[in-house]
Design a protein around this motif. Structure first.
Motif, short mmCIF file in Angstrom:
data_model
loop_
_atom_site.label_atom_id
_atom_site.label_comp_id
_atom_site.label_asym_id
_atom_site.label_seq_id
_atom_site.Cartn_x
_atom_site.Cartn_y
_atom_site.Cartn_z
N UNK A 58 -53.03 -13.12 33.82
CA UNK A 58 -53.24 -12.28 35.00
C UNK A 58 -53.53 -10.88 34.50
N UNK A 59 -54.60 -10.27 35.00
CA UNK A 59 -54.98 -8.94 34.54
C UNK A 59 -54.06 -7.87 35.13
N UNK A 60 -54.16 -6.68 34.57
CA UNK A 60 -53.46 -5.53 35.15
C UNK A 60 -52.24 -5.11 34.36
N UNK A 61 -52.17 -3.79 34.04
CA UNK A 61 -51.05 -3.27 33.27
C UNK A 61 -50.31 -2.14 33.98
N UNK A 62 -50.65 -1.85 35.23
CA UNK A 62 -50.11 -0.65 35.88
C UNK A 62 -49.93 -0.91 37.38
N UNK A 63 -48.71 -0.74 37.87
CA UNK A 63 -48.43 -1.09 39.27
C UNK A 63 -47.44 -0.10 39.89
N UNK A 64 -47.36 -0.18 41.21
CA UNK A 64 -46.23 0.37 41.96
C UNK A 64 -45.78 -0.70 42.95
N UNK A 65 -44.53 -0.60 43.36
CA UNK A 65 -44.03 -1.61 44.29
C UNK A 65 -42.55 -1.45 44.57
N UNK A 66 -41.95 -2.52 45.08
CA UNK A 66 -40.57 -2.54 45.52
C UNK A 66 -39.76 -3.48 44.64
N UNK A 67 -38.62 -3.02 44.17
CA UNK A 67 -37.73 -3.88 43.39
C UNK A 67 -37.14 -4.96 44.30
N UNK A 82 -38.22 2.06 45.11
CA UNK A 82 -39.65 2.20 44.83
C UNK A 82 -39.83 2.57 43.37
N UNK A 83 -40.66 1.79 42.68
CA UNK A 83 -40.89 2.05 41.25
C UNK A 83 -42.36 1.92 40.92
N UNK A 84 -42.74 2.58 39.84
CA UNK A 84 -44.07 2.41 39.24
C UNK A 84 -43.87 2.28 37.74
N UNK A 85 -44.88 1.72 37.07
CA UNK A 85 -44.75 1.63 35.63
C UNK A 85 -45.78 0.72 35.00
N UNK A 102 -38.78 0.92 31.45
CA UNK A 102 -40.15 1.43 31.57
C UNK A 102 -40.48 1.79 33.02
N UNK A 103 -39.55 1.59 33.93
CA UNK A 103 -39.81 1.82 35.35
C UNK A 103 -39.59 3.28 35.71
N UNK A 104 -40.45 3.79 36.57
CA UNK A 104 -40.37 5.17 37.05
C UNK A 104 -39.99 5.13 38.53
#
Length: 327
Positions: A58-67, A82-85, A102-104
């Motif tokens: 699955x492609x993609x190395x950068x996201x935001x979302x909900x834990x 809410x985290x991004x990373x 690694x989560x922001x």
């Protein structure tokens, strides 16, 4: 869950949506319900990689979302946070796992789309400017590709953290205008001017202390000419080729130039965790206060990954291209 992968390595027409199992987080990981995913050039390179083996990633190395699940000992990441990373692939999906270190964390001052535009470009910019480039206050920095995601991030960091004198290059007036508005002091259209001649004139032949180079081979001579003594030249891309002939090692030695190459995606989890911690401490407050802002070129529905890759490959974007994941 729905996820973007490839039918086979190749062009963006090989991108396909498949149904995949929701990943199970390991110890010290979070399970994230993805709300937005960013497009990065590394995604297009992964898509084309002939050495990929099935099942294709699955492609993609950068996201935001909900834990949705926290299997780490860090109690900050409660379900609903809410985290991004950065993730180790898997970002173009409705769920993904992420190492907790690694989560922001971010708050309502940022949208999901803005948060997804932070990790890769700002961590890369911070790493190259400060960990590798050792940029000091008031020094001179040359940031190529000033309209790119990393370029727009680096301009803002260099302005707000270091009050540097910032030179930047781009090939389109709108990208140069954006770079100027973000804090660049000297904007250079590489299609109309020779950037090394402009730099020599403005600096009175003193040159640049730090260069962020996305271009590589085709800029070798001009970058070399633009370096000050003890310059740090950081190679982070090779859009202009990978092979340089007749390299003048003596000139590198005479100017005491440090030339360093880097890629963030292949770095170890521990390295990315350390970088994330320092970035959160030094730079995230500036983002949350609105002093620094992620720059977004376009927000597309999750189903339009092919169009997102087209925009990236055609260099249309000033800033980030985002896929928005619907409910």
């Amino acid at each position: 869950m729905r996820a973007w992968t490839v039918n086979e390595p190749g062009s963006r027409e090989q991108l396909i949506i498949e149904n995949r199992d929701i990943p199970v987080p390991k110890e010290a990981e979070l399970l994230i319900k993805v709300k937005a995913a960013s497009i990065n050039r590394t995604d297009t390179l992964t898509r084309q990689n002939p050495s990929l083996s099935k099942p294709y990633p699955i492609l993609g190395v950068e996201v935001s979302g909900i834990v949705t699940e926290n299997r780490s000992s860090d109690s900050r990441f409660k379900p609903g946070s809410k985290v991004a990373g950065l993730v180790n692939h898997g970002g173009y999906a409705e769920y993904v796992t992420m190492p907790a270190d690694r989560a922001i964390l971010f708050h309502d001052s940022l949208s999901m789309e803005a948060a997804a535009a932070i990790p890769e470009v700002f961590l890369t910019a911070y790493q190259t400017l400060y960990w590798l480039g050792e940029l000091e206050p008031k020094q001179k920095v040359l940031i190529h590709a000033g309209g790119s995601g990393v370029g727009t991030a680096a301009i803002q960091l260099a302005r707000q953290i270091s009050d540097a004198t910032i030179f930047t290059t781009a090939g389109h007036k709108d990208k140069l205008s954006a770079a100027k508005s973000l804090g660049a002091d000297h904007i250079i259209n590489y299609k109309e001017e020779e950037f090394d001649e402009v730099i020599a004139s403005i600096t009175e032949n003193q040159g640049i202390d730090v260069i962020l180079d996305f271009v590589g081979a085709s800029y070798w001579e001009k970058n070399l000419a633009s370096c000050a003594e003890d310059a740090r030249w950081i190679l982070i891309g090779t859009l202009g080729g990978t092979e340089v002939r007749q390299v003048s090692l003596m000139e590198l030695m005479q100017k005491r130039i440090s030339l360093r190459g880097t890629l963030l995606t292949p770095r170890s989890d521990a390295y990315k965790a350390r970088l994330t911690r320092e970035f959160v401490e030094k730079a995230m407050p500036l983002i949350e206060f609105g002093t620094i802002k992620p720059i977004i070129h376009s927000v597309l529905p999750f189903e339009e990954a092919k169009e997102a890759h087209r925009q990236m490959e055609n260099n249309e974007n000033t800033g980030k291209i985002i896929l928005k994941v619907s409910e």
